[in-house]
Write an enzyme that holds these catalytic residues in place. Structure first.
Site, PDB file in Angstrom:
ATOM      1  N   ASP A  13     -31.914  32.031  19.366  1.00 56.78           N
ATOM      2  CA  ASP A  13     -30.686  32.114  18.565  1.00 56.78           C
ATOM      3  C   ASP A  13     -30.684  31.141  17.387  1.00 56.78           C
ATOM      4  O   ASP A  13     -29.624  30.697  16.935  1.00 56.78           O
ATOM      5  CB  ASP A  13     -29.432  31.871  19.430  1.00 56.78           C
ATOM      6  CG  ASP A  13     -29.403  32.776  20.641  1.00 56.78           C
ATOM      7  OD1 ASP A  13     -29.736  33.959  20.480  1.00 56.78           O
ATOM      8  OD2 ASP A  13     -29.063  32.293  21.743  1.00 56.78           O
ATOM      9  N   LYS A  16     -33.570  33.602  13.377  1.00 54.59           N
ATOM     10  CA  LYS A  16     -34.832  34.189  12.908  1.00 54.59           C
ATOM     11  C   LYS A  16     -34.596  35.453  12.087  1.00 54.59           C
ATOM     12  O   LYS A  16     -35.246  35.670  11.067  1.00 54.59           O
ATOM     13  CB  LYS A  16     -35.743  34.499  14.108  1.00 54.59           C
ATOM     14  CG  LYS A  16     -36.211  33.264  14.846  1.00 54.59           C
ATOM     15  CD  LYS A  16     -36.945  33.612  16.115  1.00 54.59           C
ATOM     16  CE  LYS A  16     -36.058  34.137  17.217  1.00 54.59           C
ATOM     17  NZ  LYS A  16     -35.115  33.175  17.798  1.00 54.59           N
ATOM     18  N   GLY A  40     -31.510  39.336  19.985  1.00 55.09           N
ATOM     19  CA  GLY A  40     -30.490  39.896  19.094  1.00 55.09           C
ATOM     20  C   GLY A  40     -30.682  39.224  17.754  1.00 55.09           C
ATOM     21  O   GLY A  40     -30.252  38.091  17.560  1.00 55.09           O
ATOM     22  N   HIS A  41     -31.385  39.886  16.850  1.00 48.33           N
ATOM     23  CA  HIS A  41     -31.658  39.282  15.542  1.00 48.33           C
ATOM     24  C   HIS A  41     -30.589  39.744  14.552  1.00 48.33           C
ATOM     25  O   HIS A  41     -30.490  40.922  14.223  1.00 48.33           O
ATOM     26  CB  HIS A  41     -33.075  39.626  15.082  1.00 48.33           C
ATOM     27  CG  HIS A  41     -34.121  38.940  15.898  1.00 48.33           C
ATOM     28  ND1 HIS A  41     -35.465  39.060  15.680  1.00 48.33           N
ATOM     29  CD2 HIS A  41     -33.991  38.071  16.933  1.00 48.33           C
ATOM     30  CE1 HIS A  41     -36.128  38.306  16.561  1.00 48.33           C
ATOM     31  NE2 HIS A  41     -35.246  37.709  17.333  1.00 48.33           N
ATOM     32  N   GLN A 224     -36.755  34.940  20.780  1.00 52.00           N
ATOM     33  CA  GLN A 224     -36.395  33.791  21.636  1.00 52.00           C
ATOM     34  C   GLN A 224     -36.899  32.493  20.973  1.00 52.00           C
ATOM     35  O   GLN A 224     -37.026  32.467  19.763  1.00 52.00           O
ATOM     36  CB  GLN A 224     -36.950  33.953  23.065  1.00 52.00           C
ATOM     37  CG  GLN A 224     -36.280  35.071  23.876  1.00 52.00           C
ATOM     38  CD  GLN A 224     -36.835  36.445  23.600  1.00 52.00           C
ATOM     39  OE1 GLN A 224     -38.029  36.635  23.556  1.00 52.00           O
ATOM     40  NE2 GLN A 224     -35.967  37.428  23.404  1.00 52.00           N
ATOM     41  N   THR A 239     -37.946  32.964  29.404  1.00 55.51           N
ATOM     42  CA  THR A 239     -38.185  34.405  29.366  1.00 55.51           C
ATOM     43  C   THR A 239     -39.612  34.665  29.848  1.00 55.51           C
ATOM     44  O   THR A 239     -40.315  33.729  30.255  1.00 55.51           O
ATOM     45  CB  THR A 239     -37.889  34.979  27.968  1.00 55.51           C
ATOM     46  OG1 THR A 239     -37.873  36.412  28.068  1.00 55.51           O
ATOM     47  CG2 THR A 239     -38.909  34.544  26.918  1.00 55.51           C
ATOM     48  N   ARG A 305     -22.416  30.548  24.046  1.00 56.47           N
ATOM     49  CA  ARG A 305     -23.604  29.692  24.125  1.00 56.47           C
ATOM     50  C   ARG A 305     -23.180  28.262  24.428  1.00 56.47           C
ATOM     51  O   ARG A 305     -22.149  27.808  23.933  1.00 56.47           O
ATOM     52  CB  ARG A 305     -24.362  29.716  22.801  1.00 56.47           C
ATOM     53  CG  ARG A 305     -24.901  31.099  22.458  1.00 56.47           C
ATOM     54  CD  ARG A 305     -25.637  31.100  21.120  1.00 56.47           C
ATOM     55  NE  ARG A 305     -26.061  32.442  20.757  1.00 56.47           N
ATOM     56  CZ  ARG A 305     -25.959  32.979  19.538  1.00 56.47           C
ATOM     57  NH1 ARG A 305     -25.461  32.270  18.538  1.00 56.47           N
ATOM     58  NH2 ARG A 305     -26.352  34.202  19.303  1.00 56.47           N
ATOM     59  N   LYS A 331     -27.668  26.524   9.980  1.00 55.97           N
ATOM     60  CA  LYS A 331     -26.295  26.187  10.392  1.00 55.97           C
ATOM     61  C   LYS A 331     -25.886  24.743  10.120  1.00 55.97           C
ATOM     62  O   LYS A 331     -25.075  24.168  10.868  1.00 55.97           O
ATOM     63  CB  LYS A 331     -26.108  26.527  11.874  1.00 55.97           C
ATOM     64  CG  LYS A 331     -26.081  28.047  12.107  1.00 55.97           C
ATOM     65  CD  LYS A 331     -25.516  28.378  13.446  1.00 55.97           C
ATOM     66  CE  LYS A 331     -24.890  29.755  13.468  1.00 55.97           C
ATOM     67  NZ  LYS A 331     -24.322  30.132  14.738  1.00 55.97           N
ATOM     68  N   ASP A 333     -24.033  23.952   7.874  1.00 56.95           N
ATOM     69  CA  ASP A 333     -22.611  24.087   7.515  1.00 56.95           C
ATOM     70  C   ASP A 333     -21.696  23.867   8.716  1.00 56.95           C
ATOM     71  O   ASP A 333     -20.557  23.410   8.553  1.00 56.95           O
ATOM     72  CB  ASP A 333     -22.349  25.485   6.911  1.00 56.95           C
ATOM     73  CG  ASP A 333     -22.845  26.602   7.814  1.00 56.95           C
ATOM     74  OD1 ASP A 333     -24.070  26.640   8.064  1.00 56.95           O
ATOM     75  OD2 ASP A 333     -22.017  27.412   8.272  1.00 56.95           O
ATOM     76  N   SER A 412     -30.133  26.522   5.602  1.00 62.69           N
ATOM     77  CA  SER A 412     -29.238  27.677   5.613  1.00 62.69           C
ATOM     78  C   SER A 412     -27.805  27.181   5.779  1.00 62.69           C
ATOM     79  O   SER A 412     -27.527  26.331   6.622  1.00 62.69           O
ATOM     80  CB  SER A 412     -29.629  28.605   6.754  1.00 62.69           C
ATOM     81  OG  SER A 412     -28.673  29.622   6.889  1.00 62.69           O
ATOM     82  N   VAL A 413     -26.909  27.721   4.942  1.00 60.22           N
ATOM     83  CA  VAL A 413     -25.531  27.205   4.949  1.00 60.22           C
ATOM     84  C   VAL A 413     -24.508  28.303   5.248  1.00 60.22           C
ATOM     85  O   VAL A 413     -23.330  28.180   4.923  1.00 60.22           O
ATOM     86  CB  VAL A 413     -25.194  26.492   3.608  1.00 60.22           C
ATOM     87  CG1 VAL A 413     -25.971  25.201   3.485  1.00 60.22           C
ATOM     88  CG2 VAL A 413     -25.472  27.408   2.405  1.00 60.22           C
TER      89      VAL A 413
HETATM   90  P1  IMP Z   1     -34.472  37.379  29.919  1.00 56.81           P
HETATM   91  O1  IMP Z   1     -35.589  37.213  28.965  1.00 56.81           O
HETATM   92  O2  IMP Z   1     -33.464  38.400  29.447  1.00 56.81           O
HETATM   93  O3  IMP Z   1     -34.886  37.623  31.325  1.00 56.81           O
HETATM   94  O4  IMP Z   1     -33.660  35.996  29.960  1.00 56.81           O
HETATM   95  C1  IMP Z   1     -34.269  34.789  30.392  1.00 56.81           C
HETATM   96  C2  IMP Z   1     -33.582  33.601  29.741  1.00 56.81           C
HETATM   97  O5  IMP Z   1     -33.844  33.626  28.345  1.00 56.81           O
HETATM   98  C3  IMP Z   1     -32.059  33.589  29.858  1.00 56.81           C
HETATM   99  O6  IMP Z   1     -31.612  32.260  29.899  1.00 56.81           O
HETATM  100  C4  IMP Z   1     -31.586  34.235  28.578  1.00 56.81           C
HETATM  101  O7  IMP Z   1     -30.281  33.863  28.225  1.00 56.81           O
HETATM  102  C5  IMP Z   1     -32.623  33.685  27.615  1.00 56.81           C
HETATM  103  N1  IMP Z   1     -32.850  34.573  26.473  1.00 56.81           N
HETATM  104  C6  IMP Z   1     -33.542  35.720  26.463  1.00 56.81           C
HETATM  105  N2  IMP Z   1     -33.562  36.236  25.230  1.00 56.81           N
HETATM  106  C7  IMP Z   1     -32.872  35.394  24.443  1.00 56.81           C
HETATM  107  C8  IMP Z   1     -32.576  35.370  23.044  1.00 56.81           C
HETATM  108  O8  IMP Z   1     -32.972  36.241  22.270  1.00 56.81           O
HETATM  109  N3  IMP Z   1     -31.838  34.319  22.622  1.00 56.81           N
HETATM  110  C9  IMP Z   1     -31.441  33.314  23.446  1.00 56.81           C
HETATM  111  N4  IMP Z   1     -31.699  33.294  24.743  1.00 56.81           N
HETATM  112  C10 IMP Z   1     -32.421  34.320  25.242  1.00 56.81           C
END
Ligand code: IMP
Length: 423
Positions: A13, A16, A40-41, A224, A239, A305, A331, A333, A412-413
């Site tokens: 997060d 990217k 989630g980009h 990630q 992950t 978060r 961030k 800002d 980045s602001v």
């Molecule tokens: P999983 O990859 O979905 O199994 O999640 C494993 C861990 O990685 C968890 O703590 C998720 O919240 C974290 N995680 C997975 N993908 C992201 C991401 O894109 N951003 C932030 N945390 C992530």
């Protein structure tokens, strides 16, 4: 021509998606190398916010080809939704988006297994996004997985059936109550596979090799962050892929000696979603302010978060294992208005002062040691030039550059493409 990398250096997060979008004008190819729809980009331009999960963040640019690499895991159902969201932008998806035949497929039963595994863990759960990522990579390394290339075979449905049946038996082993209607899930899955099959599948390693030879500029997009890396992250709260620089080599088939710039992204503070240790986490008003001002909610799950001060010990570790050559601070800002800012520069680890990330950073072992810095009041969101940055922010940046020994090239602001200061 070298392949540049863009990696998140914290727990994901970092932003990217926005930076890939900003940099795409300088590249011919954007190639995603690991992860799946757990990501989630988010990118924002012309007043519209876009969230991509599997599709590379260069997709909105005419000049760039987008590749989903072999290291990625693809859920056809989520992929179809992403494609549906892009329909209004008239992008020629068939020619602008290429998918590696070696990328693995997330089946509906992978998602169910993820849910069963998390439920069985109870309090010790990972806090997974429940997108089936772990079980899909388990099947990959267990040599049982299904790949995109399998969809070109006549018997792919038989392969599917055998694997789904095995998964159902495995779900039965978990002593948890998971309700599901596989028929419904499968009809959605098969419809999505049909759409997926209308796209272009390639031998992406060969495509990228040729592109390098032709002098094309390639940016590898990570998902990630380094602290979620399966090997180097805060295991087991990670992950299931290599989110670090080496993951780009295995996730795209790029040779290590062909890697060029390693661009590392971090937030001016730290966030984490899901379970696991987080030494600089705040449980006070400061943490609450970061979350509120920074709109810190997961782009994939909507979960709030966890927020805390910048952890330089962890950031240094990430810079080291990735060989980061330039940094991007996101961030800044969000920190405007804090009277004092704290940066964790060492840990008190079982009574000793240490400056590296130890094996275990659980709170009973680690207490952060902070350096305090002056805050700034100025609203940064309208700034466009480095000369306009307030002195206290410059001091913050200088401090980080000195400690990390890597230049910060972008500040980045704000979330929009235009809210980006190049230094
Ligand atoms: P999983 O990859 O979905 O199994 O999640 C494993 C861990 O990685 C968890 O703590 C998720 O919240 C974290 N995680 C997975 N993908 C992201 C991401 O894109 N951003 C932030 N945390 C992530």
């Amino acid at each position: 021509m070298a392949v540049d990398l863009l990696l998140g250096l914290q727990w994901g997060d970092e932003g990217k998606g926005k930076i890939v979008d900003v940099l795409t004008k300088d590249y011919d190819i954007i190639a995603r190398f690991q992860g799946g729809p757990n990501a989630g980009h988010t990118l924002e331009f012309d007043g519209i916010k876009h969230v991509l999960h599997t599709i590379p963040s260069g997709i909105f640019h005419e000049n760039a080809m987008n590749i989903v690499g072999n290291g990625v895991v693809i859920d056809p159902v989520i992929f179809k939704k992403e494609l549906d969201n892009l329909k209004k932008f008239n992008i020629d998806i068939k020619s602008k988006l290429l998918i590696s035949r070696k990328a693995h497929l997330i089946l509906p039963t992978h998602r169910l297994l993820d849910a069963a595994s998390e439920a069985a863990k109870g309090k010790a759960k990972i806090g997974s996004t429940l997108k089936g990522i772990g079980p899909t990579y388990m099947d990959k390394t267990g040599r049982n997985g299904m790949r995109i290339g399998d969809l070109e075979l006549d018997d792919w449905k038989e392969k599917y059936r055998a694997l789904a049946n095995k998964h159902e038996a495995m779900i039965g082993f978990y002593d948890v109550d998971i309700q599901y209607d596989l028929k419904d899930l499968e009809s959605e899955f098969f419809a999505a596979v049909k759409e997926l099959k209308s796209l272009t599948f390639i031998d992406s390693e060969e495509y990228l090799f040729k592109a390098q030879k032709e002098g094309k500029k390639i940016l590898a997009e990570g998902a990630q962050g380094s602290l979620l890396d399966i090997d180097f992250g805060t295991y087991p709260f990670v992950t299931s892929s290599n989110t670090t620089a080496a993951g780009a080599c295995t996730g795209l088939g790029v040779a290590p000696n062909k890697i060029g710039d390693v661009k590392g992204i971090f937030k001016a503070y730290t966030t984490r979603v899901g379970s696991g240790p987080f030494p600089t986490e705040l449980f006070d008003e400061d943490g609450e302010t970061m979350g509120r001002v920074g709109n810190e909610f997961g782009a994939t799950t909507g979960r709030p978060r966890r927020c805390g001060w910048l952890d330089l010990v962890a950031l240094k570790y990430a810079v080291q294992i990735n060989g980061v050559t330039e940094l991007m601070m996101m961030k800044g800002d969000v920190l405007s208005g804090f009277k004092k800012l704290k940066i964790c520069t060492a840990y008190n680890y079982k009574g000793d002062v240490i400056k590296h990330l130890p094996y275990n950073i659980e709170p009973e072992n680690v207490t952060p040691i902070y350096t305090e810095m002056e805050g700034w009041k100025k609203d940064l969101t309208q700034l466009t030039k480095p000369e306009e940055l307030p002195p206290a922010l410059n001091a913050y940046i200088d401090f980080l550059e000195k400690e990390l020994e890597v230049p910060i090239k972008i500040v980045s602001v704000g979330p929009d493409r235009t809210q980006t200061i190049h230094r």
